[in-house]
Every structure is written in structure tokens, then in C-alpha cells.
Design a protein around this motif. Sequence first.
Motif, PDB file in Angstrom:
ATOM      1  N   PHE A  22       0.846  -1.197   0.000  1.00  7.22           N
ATOM      2  CA  PHE A  22       0.000   0.000   0.000  1.00  7.22           C
ATOM      3  C   PHE A  22       0.880   1.245   0.000  1.00  7.22           C
ATOM      4  O   PHE A  22       1.944   1.278   0.644  1.00  7.22           O
ATOM      5  CB  PHE A  22      -0.909   0.030   1.228  1.00  7.22           C
ATOM      6  N   VAL A  23       0.434   2.259  -0.705  1.00 11.63           N
ATOM      7  CA  VAL A  23       1.126   3.558  -0.697  1.00 11.63           C
ATOM      8  C   VAL A  23       0.747   4.286   0.589  1.00 11.63           C
ATOM      9  O   VAL A  23      -0.434   4.488   0.876  1.00 11.63           O
ATOM     10  CB  VAL A  23       0.737   4.399  -1.923  1.00 11.63           C
ATOM     11  N   THR A  24       1.739   4.674   1.376  1.00  5.14           N
ATOM     12  CA  THR A  24       1.480   5.367   2.644  1.00  5.14           C
ATOM     13  C   THR A  24       1.764   6.865   2.573  1.00  5.14           C
ATOM     14  O   THR A  24       1.344   7.616   3.441  1.00  5.14           O
ATOM     15  CB  THR A  24       2.337   4.763   3.770  1.00  5.14           C
ATOM     16  N   LYS A  25       2.473   7.287   1.531  1.00  5.54           N
ATOM     17  CA  LYS A  25       2.793   8.710   1.408  1.00  5.54           C
ATOM     18  C   LYS A  25       3.056   9.044  -0.053  1.00  5.54           C
ATOM     19  O   LYS A  25       3.660   8.267  -0.781  1.00  5.54           O
ATOM     20  CB  LYS A  25       4.023   9.054   2.255  1.00  5.54           C
ATOM     21  N   ALA A  33       5.558   7.960  -2.690  1.00  5.51           N
ATOM     22  CA  ALA A  33       6.875   8.248  -2.116  1.00  5.51           C
ATOM     23  C   ALA A  33       7.271   7.214  -1.065  1.00  5.51           C
ATOM     24  O   ALA A  33       8.455   6.928  -0.892  1.00  5.51           O
ATOM     25  CB  ALA A  33       6.888   9.644  -1.495  1.00  5.51           C
ATOM     26  N   GLU A  34       6.302   6.659  -0.350  1.00  4.98           N
ATOM     27  CA  GLU A  34       6.587   5.655   0.667  1.00  4.98           C
ATOM     28  C   GLU A  34       5.554   4.531   0.568  1.00  4.98           C
ATOM     29  O   GLU A  34       4.397   4.764   0.208  1.00  4.98           O
ATOM     30  CB  GLU A  34       6.552   6.264   2.076  1.00  4.98           C
ATOM     31  N   THR A  76       0.029  -7.414  -5.035  1.00  8.14           N
ATOM     32  CA  THR A  76       1.247  -6.822  -5.575  1.00  8.14           C
ATOM     33  C   THR A  76       2.144  -7.898  -6.170  1.00  8.14           C
ATOM     34  O   THR A  76       2.826  -7.683  -7.173  1.00  8.14           O
ATOM     35  CB  THR A  76       2.007  -6.068  -4.462  1.00  8.14           C
ATOM     36  N   GLU A  77       2.124  -9.060  -5.531  1.00 14.30           N
ATOM     37  CA  GLU A  77       2.967 -10.175  -5.972  1.00 14.30           C
ATOM     38  C   GLU A  77       2.353 -11.464  -5.436  1.00 14.30           C
ATOM     39  O   GLU A  77       1.606 -11.454  -4.458  1.00 14.30           O
ATOM     40  CB  GLU A  77       4.384  -9.989  -5.435  1.00 14.30           C
TER      41      GLU A  77
END
Length: 321
Positions: A22-25, A33-34, A76-77
Motif C-alpha cells: 500500500f502507498v502510505t505517502k 513516495a513511501e 502486488t505479488e
Amino acid sequence: MNNTKIPNNKPLLSVKNLKKLFVTKKNFWGRPAEYAYSLNGISFDIEPGETLGLVGESGCGKTTAGRTIMGIYKPTEGEVYLKGEKLDLTNGPEKRIQMIFQDPYACLNPRMTVGEIIAEPLEINHVYDNDKAKQKRVYELLELVGLSREQANRFPHEFSGGQRQRIGIARALAVNPDIIICDEPISALDVSIQAQVVNLMRRLQKELGLTYLFIAHDLAMVKYISDRVAVMYMGAIMELADADSLYSNPMHPYTKSLLAAIPVPDPDVQQDISLIKGEVGTYNGEGCPFAPRCEQATDKCRSEKPVMKEIHGHRVACHTY
């Protein structure tokens, strides 16, 4: 429900190295970015007619696992196989895998009658060609979960929490799924109602040959309903074993700490919960996720991720063994 054996002795459901990122930032331009792994390479099999319990503390990735397996989240995988067939989870949920959701108040559309809610998956998947056959199926499902056909025209707010969860179970059964993912199906219910719902699920499993992935944090209830139990921590499976064996002889330090924390209904009994320390932090993928909180951790635990080993009937991810 069909409970026949899978060709070539393959498990009904097989999860292999499943990861979910998951994208956290995001940065100034709105780009990721994170990231954070909610699932960090989990693998397990479920046999026909079996109940696999999936336990762990809040935020460990249990619900994400269930939703990724059925295709609500895109993995994601990793891969998910059903009856030996690799599932394409990029196009949305897989109809042969259904879910009973945690909150019986939030998962039912308040603007639809109970009959319409149960009939919706039948309509989406074009199960019946005529309304009469569809209506008959709705009545059968209502009676199967202990409700009456006269209640089909009522709305969700006219039912109690336990009755709403029965409606959710009926909806999950509508398209005769191969496996049902139970996402903490009793945690929002009163204790007196929890046993009724679990007993209903056990009866339906026996009568229809159902297969469950039962996600929960109530360890006593998981032991009651499960054939095998997998213990998760920070997106990884720490230990997997038969329910009786895991509860009587836990091997992973995290499993031991979880079981030691089960409240004992005796004020004179002093419980030792010293096996676990600190708070849940973040995991960067290096070493064992539990190492920062484990008193047995070594330098190897902090630098090298343990692989699952077969030890005395348990699958354990720990460098101790």
C-alpha cells in the motif's frame, strides 16, 4: 455445495508468496513516495471441507489477506490457485470465493430489502433465467440460515445484529461458492449471539460441505471452529499447525505470547505475559518481523528473514529451530 476431491490431489485453495503493498505517502506531484507491506509473502493451503483459522493482533494483515485472496484488493505479488487453477485477480472479485463481512450493520444496503440483498449476487452472475426460480432460491437461503421467507420483504434495520449476520451468510451462500472467507464474522455481535452464529456456520459446513478461511482475533473461538490455525504478525505467517497441537504445544515465541495473554477466569491465577515486550513498529522486510519484541532474538533474527520449516507437524518461521 460440492465437496468432491480436487483432481491430482491438489488443495482446494493454495496461496503462494502473496504480497500486498500500500502507498502510505505521496510526494508533491502526487506520486508514491513511501510504501508499506500489509502482506509480506504469505503461503498456505486449504483442503476441501476444512476450516483454516487465521489469527493475529489488530493490523497484522488478516483482513487484507482475505480481501486480496478473493480479489477485492489486487495483489502486488504472488499467486492464488483455486482447484489447481491460477486465478486472475486483476479483474475484480472471484465469484467462487465469497466473504462474510465483519460488520453486519455496514455490509447490508439499507435501501434494499433482505430478499433483494440475497438475490443480488444471483442477478450479477446470471444464475437464474426467471424471477420465480430466483425467488425460490432466496426463500431457501433464508430458511437455511434460520430466518423465514416472510422476512424477505423487510429492510436490514428491522433485524438484530445476529439476524443481519445470518443474512450476510445467506448472501455468501447464494452462488454456491467453493470457499467462504469469514472476516471476523462475530466480533461485532453480543457474546450470547456469537455462539449461535458460529454453531450455525458449523452446521452449514457439515450439511453443505463448506470450506472456510476463518479470520479472527478471538483465540478461543478460533480453536473451537478451526481444523488448523495460522498465526500472523505484521503481514507474515509465524506458525501454522493443527488447532489442538498449536494450542497445546505452541512453538513460535509470538504464538506463545498470544496464548499466554488469553484471560483466565480466575483472579487467583497469575498470568505470565513477559514473553512479549514493546509495541508494534514498522517492518522493512529485513530479518524476522517479531525480532524487535522477542526476548530470544539474535543478530541472525534481526538480519535474516526466517523461512517456514516443518517441525513436529508445525510449520514455523523461526531461527530458533
